[in-house]
Design a protein around this motif. Sequence first.
Motif, PDB file in Angstrom:
ATOM      1  N   VAL A 147       0.845  -1.204   0.000  1.00  0.00           N
ATOM      2  CA  VAL A 147       0.000   0.000   0.000  1.00  0.00           C
ATOM      3  C   VAL A 147       0.875   1.247   0.000  1.00  0.00           C
ATOM      4  CG1 VAL A 147      -1.678   1.338   1.323  1.00  0.00           C
ATOM      5  CG2 VAL A 147      -1.903  -1.147   1.168  1.00  0.00           C
ATOM      6  N   GLU A 148       1.887   1.244   0.846  1.00  0.00           N
ATOM      7  CA  GLU A 148       2.747   2.423   0.968  1.00  0.00           C
ATOM      8  C   GLU A 148       3.420   2.764  -0.362  1.00  0.00           C
ATOM      9  OE1 GLU A 148       2.765  -0.192   2.953  1.00  0.00           O
ATOM     10  OE2 GLU A 148       1.960   0.666   4.815  1.00  0.00           O
ATOM     11  N   LYS A 149       3.904   1.756  -1.067  1.00  0.00           N
ATOM     12  CA  LYS A 149       4.594   2.015  -2.328  1.00  0.00           C
ATOM     13  C   LYS A 149       3.620   2.429  -3.434  1.00  0.00           C
ATOM     14  CE  LYS A 149       8.575  -0.847  -1.201  1.00  0.00           C
ATOM     15  NZ  LYS A 149       9.393  -2.035  -1.503  1.00  0.00           N
ATOM     16  N   ILE A 150       2.400   1.930  -3.381  1.00  0.00           N
ATOM     17  CA  ILE A 150       1.379   2.381  -4.339  1.00  0.00           C
ATOM     18  C   ILE A 150       1.063   3.857  -4.099  1.00  0.00           C
ATOM     19  CG2 ILE A 150      -1.038   2.129  -5.036  1.00  0.00           C
ATOM     20  CD1 ILE A 150      -0.726  -0.884  -4.395  1.00  0.00           C
ATOM     21  N   LEU A 151       0.939   4.242  -2.825  1.00  0.00           N
ATOM     22  CA  LEU A 151       0.669   5.643  -2.501  1.00  0.00           C
ATOM     23  C   LEU A 151       1.837   6.541  -2.914  1.00  0.00           C
ATOM     24  CD1 LEU A 151      -1.057   5.253   0.993  1.00  0.00           C
ATOM     25  CD2 LEU A 151      -2.134   5.685  -1.231  1.00  0.00           C
ATOM     26  N   GLU A 152       3.050   6.019  -2.790  1.00  0.00           N
ATOM     27  CA  GLU A 152       4.214   6.782  -3.255  1.00  0.00           C
ATOM     28  C   GLU A 152       4.161   6.994  -4.764  1.00  0.00           C
ATOM     29  OE1 GLU A 152       7.703   4.736  -1.970  1.00  0.00           O
ATOM     30  OE2 GLU A 152       7.289   5.039   0.176  1.00  0.00           O
ATOM     31  N   LEU A 153       3.763   5.949  -5.494  1.00  0.00           N
ATOM     32  CA  LEU A 153       3.629   6.074  -6.949  1.00  0.00           C
ATOM     33  C   LEU A 153       2.543   7.080  -7.317  1.00  0.00           C
ATOM     34  CD1 LEU A 153       3.987   2.415  -8.290  1.00  0.00           C
ATOM     35  CD2 LEU A 153       5.492   4.336  -8.774  1.00  0.00           C
ATOM     36  N   LYS A 154       1.465   7.099  -6.536  1.00  0.00           N
ATOM     37  CA  LYS A 154       0.379   8.050  -6.813  1.00  0.00           C
ATOM     38  C   LYS A 154       0.852   9.493  -6.617  1.00  0.00           C
ATOM     39  CE  LYS A 154      -3.925   7.302  -6.031  1.00  0.00           C
ATOM     40  NZ  LYS A 154      -5.264   7.015  -5.471  1.00  0.00           N
ATOM     41  N   LYS A 155       1.743   9.700  -5.655  1.00  0.00           N
ATOM     42  CA  LYS A 155       2.314  11.038  -5.465  1.00  0.00           C
ATOM     43  C   LYS A 155       3.223  11.404  -6.632  1.00  0.00           C
ATOM     44  CE  LYS A 155       2.269  11.177  -0.390  1.00  0.00           C
ATOM     45  NZ  LYS A 155       3.112  11.247   0.838  1.00  0.00           N
ATOM     46  N   GLU A 156       3.976  10.417  -7.111  1.00  0.00           N
ATOM     47  CA  GLU A 156       4.891  10.659  -8.221  1.00  0.00           C
ATOM     48  C   GLU A 156       4.143  10.870  -9.534  1.00  0.00           C
ATOM     49  OE1 GLU A 156       8.778   8.486 -10.328  1.00  0.00           O
ATOM     50  OE2 GLU A 156       7.823   7.608  -8.549  1.00  0.00           O
ATOM     51  N   TYR A 157       3.011  10.153  -9.691  1.00  0.00           N
ATOM     52  CA  TYR A 157       2.197  10.258 -10.906  1.00  0.00           C
ATOM     53  C   TYR A 157       0.766  10.593 -10.511  1.00  0.00           C
ATOM     54  CZ  TYR A 157       6.170   7.619 -12.779  1.00  0.00           C
ATOM     55  OH  TYR A 157       7.429   7.204 -13.138  1.00  0.00           O
ATOM     56  N   PRO A 158       0.506  11.840 -10.117  1.00  0.00           N
ATOM     57  CA  PRO A 158      -0.821  12.209  -9.595  1.00  0.00           C
ATOM     58  C   PRO A 158      -1.951  12.047 -10.608  1.00  0.00           C
ATOM     59  CG  PRO A 158       0.551  14.152  -9.964  1.00  0.00           C
ATOM     60  CD  PRO A 158       1.440  12.977 -10.116  1.00  0.00           C
ATOM     61  N   GLU A 159      -1.602  12.027 -11.893  1.00  0.00           N
ATOM     62  CA  GLU A 159      -2.635  11.876 -12.921  1.00  0.00           C
ATOM     63  C   GLU A 159      -2.976  10.412 -13.188  1.00  0.00           C
ATOM     64  OE1 GLU A 159       1.164  11.102 -15.096  1.00  0.00           O
ATOM     65  OE2 GLU A 159       0.501  12.313 -13.390  1.00  0.00           O
ATOM     66  N   ALA A 160      -2.193   9.508 -12.622  1.00  0.00           N
ATOM     67  CA  ALA A 160      -2.376   8.084 -12.914  1.00  0.00           C
ATOM     68  C   ALA A 160      -3.593   7.518 -12.194  1.00  0.00           C
ATOM     69  CB  ALA A 160      -1.131   7.306 -12.506  1.00  0.00           C
ATOM     70  N   LYS A 161      -4.216   6.538 -12.835  1.00  0.00           N
ATOM     71  CA  LYS A 161      -5.302   5.791 -12.200  1.00  0.00           C
ATOM     72  C   LYS A 161      -4.767   4.432 -11.757  1.00  0.00           C
ATOM     73  CE  LYS A 161      -9.408   7.926 -14.119  1.00  0.00           C
ATOM     74  NZ  LYS A 161     -10.726   7.699 -14.781  1.00  0.00           N
ATOM     75  N   VAL A 162      -5.243   3.985 -10.605  1.00  0.00           N
ATOM     76  CA  VAL A 162      -4.810   2.705 -10.049  1.00  0.00           C
ATOM     77  C   VAL A 162      -5.827   1.631 -10.416  1.00  0.00           C
ATOM     78  CG1 VAL A 162      -4.276   1.426  -7.949  1.00  0.00           C
ATOM     79  CG2 VAL A 162      -3.609   3.836  -8.147  1.00  0.00           C
ATOM     80  N   LEU A 163      -5.330   0.575 -11.067  1.00  0.00           N
ATOM     81  CA  LEU A 163      -6.165  -0.561 -11.452  1.00  0.00           C
ATOM     82  C   LEU A 163      -5.752  -1.750 -10.595  1.00  0.00           C
ATOM     83  CD1 LEU A 163      -5.896  -0.286 -15.358  1.00  0.00           C
ATOM     84  CD2 LEU A 163      -7.415   0.955 -13.801  1.00  0.00           C
ATOM     85  N   ALA A 164      -6.706  -2.394  -9.925  1.00  0.00           N
ATOM     86  CA  ALA A 164      -6.364  -3.485  -9.008  1.00  0.00           C
ATOM     87  C   ALA A 164      -7.262  -4.698  -9.213  1.00  0.00           C
ATOM     88  CB  ALA A 164      -6.467  -3.013  -7.560  1.00  0.00           C
ATOM     89  N   HIS A 165      -6.671  -5.860  -9.016  1.00  0.00           N
ATOM     90  CA  HIS A 165      -7.408  -7.125  -9.096  1.00  0.00           C
ATOM     91  C   HIS A 165      -8.002  -7.423  -7.716  1.00  0.00           C
ATOM     92  CE1 HIS A 165      -8.244 -11.379  -9.732  1.00  0.00           C
ATOM     93  NE2 HIS A 165      -8.044 -11.185 -11.017  1.00  0.00           N
ATOM     94  N   PRO A 166      -9.228  -7.971  -7.659  1.00  0.00           N
ATOM     95  CA  PRO A 166      -9.860  -8.222  -6.355  1.00  0.00           C
ATOM     96  C   PRO A 166      -9.207  -9.320  -5.520  1.00  0.00           C
ATOM     97  CG  PRO A 166     -11.239  -9.054  -8.130  1.00  0.00           C
ATOM     98  CD  PRO A 166     -10.161  -8.234  -8.770  1.00  0.00           C
ATOM     99  N   GLU A 167      -8.172  -9.984  -6.038  1.00  0.00           N
ATOM    100  CA  GLU A 167      -7.403 -10.919  -5.208  1.00  0.00           C
ATOM    101  C   GLU A 167      -6.454 -10.183  -4.265  1.00  0.00           C
ATOM    102  OE1 GLU A 167      -5.440 -14.102  -7.320  1.00  0.00           O
ATOM    103  OE2 GLU A 167      -7.136 -14.340  -8.677  1.00  0.00           O
TER     104      GLU A 167
END
Length: 315
Positions: A183-203
């Motif tokens: 989670v922490e590294k995903i949030l870091e990526l979101k800060k680095e790429y604020p325009e990006a959308k996060v796509l996740a699998h329900p697993e």
Amino acid sequence: MVENERQLIDKILRLKKEKRAVILAHYYTIPEVQQVADFTGDSLALSARAAETDAEIILFAGVHFMAETAKILSPDKKVLLPEPEAGCSLADSCSAPDFERFLRDYNGYTVVSYVNTSVGVKALTDICCTSGNAVQVIESLPADAKIVFAPDRNLGNYIKQLTGRQNMVVWDGACGVHEEFSVEKILELKKEYPEAKVLAHPECKRAVLLTADYIGSTAALLKYASTDSADTFIVVTEAGILYQMQRENPQKRFIPAPPVDSTCGCNNCAFMKMVTLEKICSALEREAPEVVIDEEVRRRAEGSIRRMLQIGRSK
């Protein structure tokens, strides 16, 4: 492409034609394997597609339960698995003997199992499901139905939350790849790429899913990436899907979400990566290793899949 690889691909294509074979490749296999496939996709969709062909041989570039599913739906075809040691951490987390013992405490419950299970578990199942239709399958049951869901605890709890089904017991299994996203590294990526959308699998774990802009099956994530207006995506599933995403959307950027331990390569399924062009070529030459299933078990497993397909047709 090196000359040896080109020669190997040519040989695979020749053998495929000579032996009237069809090659299926899951999205998580390596790019060169996907390139020689007749069909790429999710496991159940691939098996259903192969069953509709006039091929005499199905070669499944994927893991063991996927080849079993192809055999369940195509009992008269020879099914080959190029790497017999290619298992699945999720399927392995729920063995048929353990599951059978578990179900003794839940008489009267409807058993819903994810397609990522062995043929033995499917044979103990009332209705199969995929990550794409699990909500539909659960909602097809009476509101007061008592349900056992196996094997993925993350998918099961996600579906339980979406449907509000309180009488739902979830088996405690998980996919090793989807368990490891940070989670922490995903949030870091979101800060680095604020325009990006996060796509996740329900697993993925619930905390990871809370970071997502869109949650869906592998095929659903691929479709979303192609139809959404965003040009940058952080992809929280097995990294093999990025090949197909980039292939279909060369103008967009796809960033693989990192696991907790970035040095372990845990966002790649080691089992999927075991399938190579050399092993595909060898399997076609020898027509082995072949997937063989006890017919009674196959019939019971097929029933769980057919009931799922019937639910889809009734809508």
